[in-house]
Design a protein around this motif. Structure first.
Motif, mmCIF file in Angstrom:
data_model
loop_
_atom_site.group_PDB
_atom_site.id
_atom_site.type_symbol
_atom_site.label_atom_id
_atom_site.label_comp_id
_atom_site.label_asym_id
_atom_site.label_seq_id
_atom_site.Cartn_x
_atom_site.Cartn_y
_atom_site.Cartn_z
ATOM 1 N N THR A 104 -36.476 8.998 40.566
ATOM 2 C CA THR A 104 -35.679 10.206 40.775
ATOM 3 C C THR A 104 -36.315 11.389 40.071
ATOM 4 O OG1 THR A 104 -33.682 8.854 40.936
ATOM 5 C CG2 THR A 104 -33.365 11.205 40.519
ATOM 6 N N TYR A 105 -36.841 11.159 38.867
ATOM 7 C CA TYR A 105 -37.518 12.232 38.139
ATOM 8 C C TYR A 105 -38.705 12.762 38.930
ATOM 9 C CZ TYR A 105 -40.898 14.451 35.141
ATOM 10 O OH TYR A 105 -41.828 15.318 34.650
ATOM 11 N N HIS A 106 -39.528 11.871 39.492
ATOM 12 C CA HIS A 106 -40.701 12.314 40.248
ATOM 13 C C HIS A 106 -40.293 13.161 41.451
ATOM 14 C CE1 HIS A 106 -43.646 10.367 37.802
ATOM 15 N NE2 HIS A 106 -43.097 9.172 37.971
ATOM 16 N N LEU A 107 -39.215 12.784 42.126
ATOM 17 C CA LEU A 107 -38.703 13.591 43.240
ATOM 18 C C LEU A 107 -38.242 14.962 42.743
ATOM 19 C CD1 LEU A 107 -37.769 13.926 46.190
ATOM 20 C CD2 LEU A 107 -35.610 12.871 45.501
ATOM 21 N N CYS A 108 -37.507 14.975 41.638
ATOM 22 C CA CYS A 108 -37.018 16.237 41.061
ATOM 23 C C CYS A 108 -38.185 17.117 40.611
ATOM 24 C CB CYS A 108 -36.100 15.964 39.879
ATOM 25 S SG CYS A 108 -34.535 15.211 40.323
ATOM 26 N N ALA A 109 -39.186 16.515 39.975
ATOM 27 C CA ALA A 109 -40.330 17.275 39.484
ATOM 28 C C ALA A 109 -41.076 17.924 40.645
ATOM 29 C CB ALA A 109 -41.258 16.370 38.685
ATOM 30 N N GLU A 110 -41.202 17.210 41.755
ATOM 31 C CA GLU A 110 -41.869 17.773 42.926
ATOM 32 C C GLU A 110 -41.106 18.986 43.463
ATOM 33 O OE1 GLU A 110 -42.692 16.343 47.479
ATOM 34 O OE2 GLU A 110 -42.890 14.843 45.881
ATOM 35 N N ILE A 111 -39.797 18.867 43.548
ATOM 36 C CA ILE A 111 -38.968 19.983 44.027
ATOM 37 C C ILE A 111 -39.057 21.161 43.063
ATOM 38 C CG2 ILE A 111 -36.590 20.708 44.497
ATOM 39 C CD1 ILE A 111 -36.093 17.794 45.469
ATOM 40 N N LEU A 112 -39.007 20.884 41.761
ATOM 41 C CA LEU A 112 -39.083 21.956 40.764
ATOM 42 C C LEU A 112 -40.450 22.644 40.783
ATOM 43 C CD1 LEU A 112 -37.161 20.213 37.859
ATOM 44 C CD2 LEU A 112 -36.384 22.185 39.189
ATOM 45 N N ARG A 113 -41.525 21.873 40.988
ATOM 46 C CA ARG A 113 -42.865 22.481 41.072
ATOM 47 C C ARG A 113 -42.980 23.369 42.310
ATOM 48 N NH1 ARG A 113 -44.517 17.354 39.527
ATOM 49 N NH2 ARG A 113 -44.968 17.304 37.317
ATOM 50 N N ASP A 114 -42.333 22.954 43.394
ATOM 51 C CA ASP A 114 -42.343 23.769 44.619
ATOM 52 C C ASP A 114 -41.644 25.103 44.403
ATOM 53 O OD1 ASP A 114 -43.747 21.831 45.972
ATOM 54 O OD2 ASP A 114 -41.989 21.003 47.000
ATOM 55 N N ASN A 115 -40.759 25.167 43.416
ATOM 56 C CA ASN A 115 -40.032 26.404 43.105
ATOM 57 C C ASN A 115 -40.737 27.261 42.062
ATOM 58 O OD1 ASN A 115 -37.379 26.556 44.601
ATOM 59 N ND2 ASN A 115 -37.317 24.446 43.874
ATOM 60 N N ALA A 116 -41.971 26.920 41.715
ATOM 61 C CA ALA A 116 -42.728 27.722 40.746
ATOM 62 C C ALA A 116 -42.861 29.136 41.282
ATOM 63 C CB ALA A 116 -44.103 27.111 40.508
ATOM 64 N N GLY A 117 -42.681 30.099 40.406
ATOM 65 C CA GLY A 117 -42.796 31.498 40.790
ATOM 66 C C GLY A 117 -41.478 32.171 41.120
ATOM 67 N N ILE A 118 -40.398 31.385 41.284
ATOM 68 C CA ILE A 118 -39.114 32.029 41.564
ATOM 69 C C ILE A 118 -38.569 32.640 40.277
ATOM 70 C CG2 ILE A 118 -38.573 30.499 43.493
ATOM 71 C CD1 ILE A 118 -36.410 29.228 41.699
ATOM 72 N N THR A 119 -37.726 33.613 40.436
ATOM 73 C CA THR A 119 -37.150 34.312 39.293
ATOM 74 C C THR A 119 -35.754 33.776 39.011
ATOM 75 O OG1 THR A 119 -38.394 36.290 39.858
ATOM 76 C CG2 THR A 119 -36.514 36.575 38.397
ATOM 77 N N LEU A 120 -35.500 33.490 37.746
ATOM 78 C CA LEU A 120 -34.180 33.053 37.293
ATOM 79 C C LEU A 120 -33.507 34.225 36.601
ATOM 80 C CD1 LEU A 120 -35.213 29.681 35.606
ATOM 81 C CD2 LEU A 120 -34.342 30.003 37.920
ATOM 82 N N ILE A 121 -32.202 34.343 36.779
ATOM 83 C CA ILE A 121 -31.450 35.380 36.079
ATOM 84 C C ILE A 121 -30.444 34.726 35.141
ATOM 85 C CG2 ILE A 121 -31.726 37.183 37.810
ATOM 86 C CD1 ILE A 121 -28.926 36.469 38.833
ATOM 87 N N ARG A 122 -30.168 35.409 34.049
ATOM 88 C CA ARG A 122 -29.205 34.895 33.080
ATOM 89 C C ARG A 122 -27.798 35.187 33.573
ATOM 90 N NH1 ARG A 122 -29.707 37.067 27.205
ATOM 91 N NH2 ARG A 122 -28.685 38.851 28.131
ATOM 92 N N THR A 123 -26.963 34.149 33.502
ATOM 93 C CA THR A 123 -25.556 34.306 33.877
ATOM 94 C C THR A 123 -24.725 34.138 32.607
ATOM 95 O OG1 THR A 123 -25.332 31.956 34.407
ATOM 96 C CG2 THR A 123 -25.994 33.417 36.203
ATOM 97 N N TYR A 124 -23.536 33.638 32.746
ATOM 98 C CA TYR A 124 -22.647 33.479 31.605
ATOM 99 C C TYR A 124 -23.196 32.468 30.599
ATOM 100 C CZ TYR A 124 -21.224 29.040 33.589
ATOM 101 O OH TYR A 124 -21.222 27.755 34.063
ATOM 102 N N ARG A 125 -22.894 32.661 29.350
ATOM 103 C CA ARG A 125 -23.221 31.759 28.242
ATOM 104 C C ARG A 125 -24.679 31.311 28.229
ATOM 105 N NH1 ARG A 125 -19.130 27.089 28.246
ATOM 106 N NH2 ARG A 125 -18.674 27.657 30.353
ATOM 107 N N GLU A 126 -25.592 32.218 28.501
ATOM 108 C CA GLU A 126 -27.031 31.952 28.432
ATOM 109 C C GLU A 126 -27.519 30.937 29.460
ATOM 110 O OE1 GLU A 126 -28.914 33.897 26.404
ATOM 111 O OE2 GLU A 126 -27.043 34.815 25.812
#
Length: 132
Positions: A104-126
């Protein structure tokens, strides 16, 4: 008697805090030493499961328990929670008793690597989430 006007306070806009994902991913208990040198935008993935965090700490190749993976993003100083709902649309981060968490981790890591370069914004409570 004089009339005293109440003070009216104006809400000030908070600065918009963003982080760009780097695509570098660390797995808790496996990459702990490397995670200490994480840079802004790196991710730390860790299990949310009692056994994998206590009695069977880091035994990702075992089966027999359920749980899911969570992730934190480095803001350059400390790890901040990452809301994964928009990244894992089909709840890929969950594993069952018959699945090995490392798969499951390897699947998640692949998806997360595919999202490299996207911008995250801070929401409530950091917490951070992908920008729409």
């Amino acid at each position: 008697m004089a009339k005293h006007n109440k003070l009216r306070y104006q809400v000030k806009d908070k600065p918009r805090v963003t982080i760009k994902l780097t695509g570098i991913i660390f797995l808790q208990y496996v990459d702990d030493e490397a995670a200490e040198t994480a840079k802004k935008g790196d991710l730390l993935v860790y299990p949310y499961n009692e056994a994998l965090n206590t009695t069977r700490q880091g035994e990702y190749h075992s089966t027999g328990f359920t749980g899911y993976f969570k992730a934190d993003v480095s803001d350059g100083k400390i790890w901040q929670p990452l809301l994964l709902g928009q990244i894992f649309k089909n709840n890929e981060q969950y594993f069952s008793k018959t699945e090995r968490p490392i798969d499951t981790y390897h699947l998640c890591a692949e998806i997360l690597r595919d999202n490299a370069g996207i911008t995250l914004i801070r929401t409530y409570r950091e917490h951070y989430e992908p920008e729409n």
